[in-house]
Design a protein around this motif. Structure first.
Motif, PDB file in Angstrom:
ATOM      1  N   ARG A  38       8.686  47.432  27.243  1.00  0.00           N
ATOM      2  CA  ARG A  38       9.276  48.218  26.144  1.00  0.00           C
ATOM      3  C   ARG A  38      10.534  47.543  25.615  1.00  0.00           C
ATOM      4  N   MET A  39      11.357  47.021  26.548  1.00  0.00           N
ATOM      5  CA  MET A  39      12.588  46.346  26.132  1.00  0.00           C
ATOM      6  C   MET A  39      12.269  45.127  25.268  1.00  0.00           C
ATOM      7  N   GLN A  40      11.228  44.389  25.615  1.00  0.00           N
ATOM      8  CA  GLN A  40      10.834  43.222  24.823  1.00  0.00           C
ATOM      9  C   GLN A  40      10.305  43.638  23.453  1.00  0.00           C
ATOM     10  N   THR A  41       9.562  44.741  23.429  1.00  0.00           N
ATOM     11  CA  THR A  41       9.008  45.244  22.159  1.00  0.00           C
ATOM     12  C   THR A  41      10.130  45.670  21.222  1.00  0.00           C
ATOM     13  N   GLU A  42      11.115  46.391  21.784  1.00  0.00           N
ATOM     14  CA  GLU A  42      12.233  46.884  20.977  1.00  0.00           C
ATOM     15  C   GLU A  42      13.311  45.818  20.779  1.00  0.00           C
ATOM     16  N   ASN A  43      13.204  44.741  21.576  1.00  0.00           N
ATOM     17  CA  ASN A  43      14.134  43.616  21.462  1.00  0.00           C
ATOM     18  C   ASN A  43      15.593  44.050  21.626  1.00  0.00           C
ATOM     19  N   LYS A  44      15.834  44.932  22.603  1.00  0.00           N
ATOM     20  CA  LYS A  44      17.214  45.358  22.865  1.00  0.00           C
ATOM     21  C   LYS A  44      17.323  45.876  24.296  1.00  0.00           C
ATOM     22  N   THR A  45      18.550  45.801  24.814  1.00  0.00           N
ATOM     23  CA  THR A  45      18.828  46.316  26.159  1.00  0.00           C
ATOM     24  C   THR A  45      19.869  47.420  26.022  1.00  0.00           C
ATOM     25  N   SER A  46      19.407  48.638  25.944  1.00  0.00           N
ATOM     26  CA  SER A  46      20.303  49.783  25.754  1.00  0.00           C
ATOM     27  C   SER A  46      20.835  50.262  27.109  1.00  0.00           C
ATOM     28  N   PRO A  47      21.944  51.027  27.096  1.00  0.00           N
ATOM     29  CA  PRO A  47      22.464  51.606  28.341  1.00  0.00           C
ATOM     30  C   PRO A  47      21.394  52.428  29.068  1.00  0.00           C
ATOM     31  N   TYR A  48      20.527  53.089  28.302  1.00  0.00           N
ATOM     32  CA  TYR A  48      19.462  53.896  28.902  1.00  0.00           C
ATOM     33  C   TYR A  48      18.548  53.022  29.764  1.00  0.00           C
ATOM     34  N   TYR A  49      18.104  51.884  29.198  1.00  0.00           N
ATOM     35  CA  TYR A  49      17.203  50.996  29.935  1.00  0.00           C
ATOM     36  C   TYR A  49      17.904  50.369  31.145  1.00  0.00           C
ATOM     37  N   ARG A  50      19.162  50.020  30.981  1.00  0.00           N
ATOM     38  CA  ARG A  50      19.901  49.436  32.103  1.00  0.00           C
ATOM     39  C   ARG A  50      19.994  50.426  33.257  1.00  0.00           C
ATOM     40  N   THR A  51      20.317  51.672  32.941  1.00  0.00           N
ATOM     41  CA  THR A  51      20.413  52.703  33.979  1.00  0.00           C
ATOM     42  C   THR A  51      19.056  52.955  34.632  1.00  0.00           C
ATOM     43  N   LYS A  52      18.027  53.019  33.797  1.00  0.00           N
ATOM     44  CA  LYS A  52      16.678  53.263  34.325  1.00  0.00           C
ATOM     45  C   LYS A  52      16.231  52.128  35.248  1.00  0.00           C
ATOM     46  N   LEU A  53      16.455  50.889  34.806  1.00  0.00           N
ATOM     47  CA  LEU A  53      16.050  49.750  35.630  1.00  0.00           C
ATOM     48  C   LEU A  53      16.836  49.683  36.934  1.00  0.00           C
ATOM     49  N   ARG A  54      18.111  50.009  36.860  1.00  0.00           N
ATOM     50  CA  ARG A  54      18.912  49.996  38.078  1.00  0.00           C
ATOM     51  C   ARG A  54      18.330  50.959  39.109  1.00  0.00           C
ATOM     52  N   GLY A  55      17.942  52.136  38.658  1.00  0.00           N
ATOM     53  CA  GLY A  55      17.343  53.114  39.566  1.00  0.00           C
ATOM     54  C   GLY A  55      15.997  52.653  40.101  1.00  0.00           C
ATOM     55  N   LEU A  56      15.179  52.082  39.202  1.00  0.00           N
ATOM     56  CA  LEU A  56      13.848  51.613  39.624  1.00  0.00           C
ATOM     57  C   LEU A  56      13.952  50.474  40.644  1.00  0.00           C
ATOM     58  N   TYR A  57      14.883  49.532  40.412  1.00  0.00           N
ATOM     59  CA  TYR A  57      15.036  48.410  41.342  1.00  0.00           C
ATOM     60  C   TYR A  57      15.619  48.875  42.681  1.00  0.00           C
ATOM     61  N   THR A  58      16.485  49.862  42.659  1.00  0.00           N
ATOM     62  CA  THR A  58      17.029  50.418  43.905  1.00  0.00           C
ATOM     63  C   THR A  58      15.899  51.034  44.737  1.00  0.00           C
ATOM     64  N   THR A  59      15.018  51.754  44.060  1.00  0.00           N
ATOM     65  CA  THR A  59      13.870  52.344  44.742  1.00  0.00           C
ATOM     66  C   THR A  59      12.924  51.266  45.275  1.00  0.00           C
ATOM     67  N   ALA A  60      12.696  50.222  44.457  1.00  0.00           N
ATOM     68  CA  ALA A  60      11.807  49.131  44.867  1.00  0.00           C
ATOM     69  C   ALA A  60      12.343  48.427  46.114  1.00  0.00           C
ATOM     70  N   ARG A  61      13.650  48.242  46.162  1.00  0.00           N
ATOM     71  CA  ARG A  61      14.241  47.588  47.341  1.00  0.00           C
ATOM     72  C   ARG A  61      14.075  48.472  48.574  1.00  0.00           C
ATOM     73  N   ALA A  62      14.305  49.765  48.419  1.00  0.00           N
ATOM     74  CA  ALA A  62      14.141  50.684  49.555  1.00  0.00           C
ATOM     75  C   ALA A  62      12.688  50.692  50.034  1.00  0.00           C
ATOM     76  N   ASP A  63      11.744  50.659  49.084  1.00  0.00           N
ATOM     77  CA  ASP A  63      10.320  50.621  49.438  1.00  0.00           C
ATOM     78  C   ASP A  63       9.983  49.343  50.205  1.00  0.00           C
ATOM     79  N   ALA A  64      10.513  48.217  49.735  1.00  0.00           N
ATOM     80  CA  ALA A  64      10.247  46.932  50.385  1.00  0.00           C
ATOM     81  C   ALA A  64      10.818  46.901  51.798  1.00  0.00           C
ATOM     82  N   GLU A  65      12.026  47.455  51.967  1.00  0.00           N
ATOM     83  CA  GLU A  65      12.650  47.492  53.294  1.00  0.00           C
ATOM     84  C   GLU A  65      11.853  48.371  54.247  1.00  0.00           C
ATOM     85  N   ALA A  66      11.324  49.475  53.736  1.00  0.00           N
ATOM     86  CA  ALA A  66      10.514  50.368  54.569  1.00  0.00           C
ATOM     87  C   ALA A  66       9.222  49.678  55.011  1.00  0.00           C
TER      88      ALA A  66
END
Length: 287
Positions: A38-66
């Motif tokens: 979506r970010m590539q389609t819209e060609n922008k990195t909004s605060p919304y996407y940054r916050t969303k990705l930060r949460g998703l990557y935090t979850t992904a790291r926790a999943d990987a550690e588990a």
């Protein structure tokens, strides 16, 4: 096999848990991928996407550690099962040696022995340390500690006198170690010889207990042109060789050049030898 059965059941459950954990994390990884699209389609990195990705990557790291934690537990369980089976093998062997009523031990066919040695090399566990961990002694090229004593049943390179009086390094199995004399009793792994040798510590080199991962622990591998002792293919003897290339992936072998006077440059063409059967050479000078 009674004691092994519950361990196998536990291992099966851990494998199921790993799959369940992986399936659970796939949904989150898919969300990460879609968010980037979506970010590539819209060609922008909004605060919304940054916050969303930060949460998703935090979850992904926790999943990987588990998942990593479950896998480590499963590897520990496999090591426990292998150790138990090895204890039984040694006990059965010693019972056969000590019994006067049993028939003489049959000589193992050469092809069977070579297959067993290959399987032993393939199933040598890969060292998987946590971030920041250094490879332990006997991981790949890492030497044993100076006070290390090989255990009963361990495979070693042993320097023995051959029938013709020359000395050679053979693949052997530790029978016992005497702390009073500082000497090992070892059996020639090649049952055709059926020989037992009493040897000092300096005539014994323990084999690696873990494979080194070239991608994470390259320092635990022998370097190009380093002098080593390597098990010559389809034999049970170690010979001096130079490292031609080291493994590039965990499952790869070394490529080595064996000393061989029948060749003009004094070395054989490159031959593959598993990490399990390559050890540091105690003799630095070429004969």
């Amino acid at each position: 096999m009674a004691a092994v059965a519950p361990l196998l059941t536990e291992l099966h459950q851990l494998i199921k848990q790993t799959q369940e954990e992986r399936s659970r994390s796939e949904h989150n990884l898919l969300n990460i991928q879609k968010t980037h699209e979506r970010m590539q389609t819209e060609n922008k990195t909004s605060p919304y996407y940054r916050t969303k990705l930060r949460g998703l990557y935090t979850t992904a790291r926790a999943d990987a550690e588990a998942e990593c934690s479950i896998l480590r537990h499963a590897l520990d369980k496999i090591a426990e099962i292998k150790s138990l089976l090895e204890e039984r093998r040694i006990a059965a062997k010693m019972a056969g040696v000590n019994s006067d009523n049993d028939p003489p031990r049959k000589t193992m066919r050469r092809g069977v022995l070579m297959t067993l040695l290959q399987q032993s090399a393939m199933t040598l566990p890969l060292w998987i340390g946590k971030p920041g961990d250094s490879p332990p002694p006997l991981c790949g090229a890492m030497p044993a500690n100076s006070d290390y004593v090989a255990k009963q049943g361990d495979k070693v390179a042993a320097r023995v006198k051959a029938v013709d009086g020359d000395e050679q390094w053979i693949l052997a199995e530790v029978v016992s170690y005497s702390h009073s004399t500082n000497k090992y009793e070892v059996d020639d792994i090649d049952e055709e010889g059926k020989e037992r040798h009493t040897l000092s510590r300096r005539r014994i080199i323990p084999l690696p207990q873990w494979k080194a991962n070239p991608e994470t622990d390259p320092e635990a591998l022998f370097s190009k042109d380093q002098l080593v002792l390597a098990l010559y293919p389809q034999t049970t003897c170690f010979y001096r060789a130079l490292i031609h290339t080291h493994p590039h992936r965990p499952q790869d072998d070394y490529s080595v050049l064996f000393e061989d006077t029948s060749y003009a440059d004094g070395y054989s063409p490159p031959l593959n030898v598993a990490q399990r059967y390559v050890v540091a050479c105690k003799e630095n000078k070429k004969k």
